[in-house]
Write an enzyme that holds these catalytic residues in place. Sequence first.
Site, PDB file in Angstrom:
ATOM      1  N   PHE A 114       5.682 -65.283  50.977  1.00 50.14           N
ATOM      2  CA  PHE A 114       6.192 -66.582  50.530  1.00 50.14           C
ATOM      3  C   PHE A 114       5.422 -67.036  49.286  1.00 50.14           C
ATOM      4  O   PHE A 114       4.192 -66.940  49.236  1.00 50.14           O
ATOM      5  CB  PHE A 114       5.997 -67.584  51.670  1.00 50.14           C
ATOM      6  CG  PHE A 114       6.510 -68.967  51.392  1.00 50.14           C
ATOM      7  CD1 PHE A 114       7.837 -69.287  51.615  1.00 50.14           C
ATOM      8  CD2 PHE A 114       5.657 -69.958  50.931  1.00 50.14           C
ATOM      9  CE1 PHE A 114       8.310 -70.568  51.365  1.00 50.14           C
ATOM     10  CE2 PHE A 114       6.122 -71.231  50.683  1.00 50.14           C
ATOM     11  CZ  PHE A 114       7.451 -71.541  50.907  1.00 50.14           C
ATOM     12  N   ASN A 144       1.570 -75.091  56.547  1.00 54.77           N
ATOM     13  CA  ASN A 144       2.887 -75.087  55.909  1.00 54.77           C
ATOM     14  C   ASN A 144       3.705 -74.031  56.640  1.00 54.77           C
ATOM     15  O   ASN A 144       3.709 -72.863  56.253  1.00 54.77           O
ATOM     16  CB  ASN A 144       2.759 -74.764  54.417  1.00 54.77           C
ATOM     17  CG  ASN A 144       4.125 -74.752  53.745  1.00 54.77           C
ATOM     18  OD1 ASN A 144       5.101 -75.253  54.303  1.00 54.77           O
ATOM     19  ND2 ASN A 144       4.201 -74.167  52.562  1.00 54.77           N
ATOM     20  N   PRO A 145       4.370 -74.417  57.723  1.00 49.40           N
ATOM     21  CA  PRO A 145       5.044 -73.438  58.580  1.00 49.40           C
ATOM     22  C   PRO A 145       6.472 -73.162  58.086  1.00 49.40           C
ATOM     23  O   PRO A 145       6.947 -73.839  57.173  1.00 49.40           O
ATOM     24  CB  PRO A 145       5.119 -74.185  59.915  1.00 49.40           C
ATOM     25  CG  PRO A 145       5.306 -75.614  59.496  1.00 49.40           C
ATOM     26  CD  PRO A 145       4.560 -75.789  58.195  1.00 49.40           C
TER      27      PRO A 145
END
Length: 287
Positions: free
Chosen positions: A92, A194-195
């Site tokens: 990510f 920050n899932p």
Amino acid sequence: MNRQPLRLAILEATRILEQAGVASPRNDAELIAAHVLGIDRGRLPLTPLVDPPVVESMRRVVEQRAKRVPLQHLTGWAALGDITVDVGAGVFVPRPETELLLEWGLKLLKGREYPVVVDLCTGSGALALAVARARPDAVVYAVDNDPTALAWARHNADARAEAGDTPVRLYSGDVTDPTVFAELDGLVDLVLCNPPYVPEGTEVPREVSDHDPPQAVFAPGGGLAVIRHVVGMAARLLKPGGGVAMEHDDTHGGAVPELLRARKVLTDVRDHQDLAGRARFATALRG
Ligand SMILES: C[S@@+](CC[C@H](N)C(=O)[O-])C[C@H]1O[C@@H](n2cnc3c(N)ncnc32)[C@H](O)[C@@H]1O
């Protein structure tokens, strides 16, 4: 060789990126120019003319960006706080809005010596490494359950440690497992997370759908499945006076604070907006 105005190459790149539907075409065109030239963006005005091979290299990168390959995959890095991390396939890309989460956390740590910090769902390691950079006295733990993300995090952690930052403690683990970091129960000053939180089925830009790992972006249960576990984990990890900050979907400005308030040990629950005025992250303190 006929040198060419860089300004014109940037204008042409901006036009191509705009037509391709890129969200910030001028910004990306300038960053691509800086990347190709190997200089900081702020130095572009000091480079009025460039050689044709530079224009050709820019064209090739712009072509990729026009296919909606994320800018950070093309430059190879993303910034968070005072650091950059390497990013690419399978991890990510840290987002600018996550800076706000980091700032909140660093503010909470002010005046605390040797704080214990946990970064849940660390991805590239960006949050953990930015904290370690800002607070050399902190003991920073980070966890992710994806081997590819962890390989990027390990690479970035090694690079930061080599640059002199305090090493972070990187673990493979699933935040839905209630035993993760059990040895830290009641000892943590700050939990950052920050899932994955985008509700499954939500339409996202091509940069995200084609390049961010789906398990990093989407979560079942309307986007709240992982967050529910993170709330429980924060409640058990935090020491009295410690705090948690977690990013969430902009549709969850009510739901996530509600999950935090449902934990009796958590107090002072607040939701925070990003620079665009969207509900972006929730915080709470351990009473
Ligand atoms: C949105 S990304 C955030 C990465 C990084 N914290 C950042 O801000 O750039 C979410 C990360 O959570 C990880 N993840 C997803 N589900 C997880 C779980 N159940 N346990 C641990 N990590 C998980 C993904 O692999 C991904 O790296």
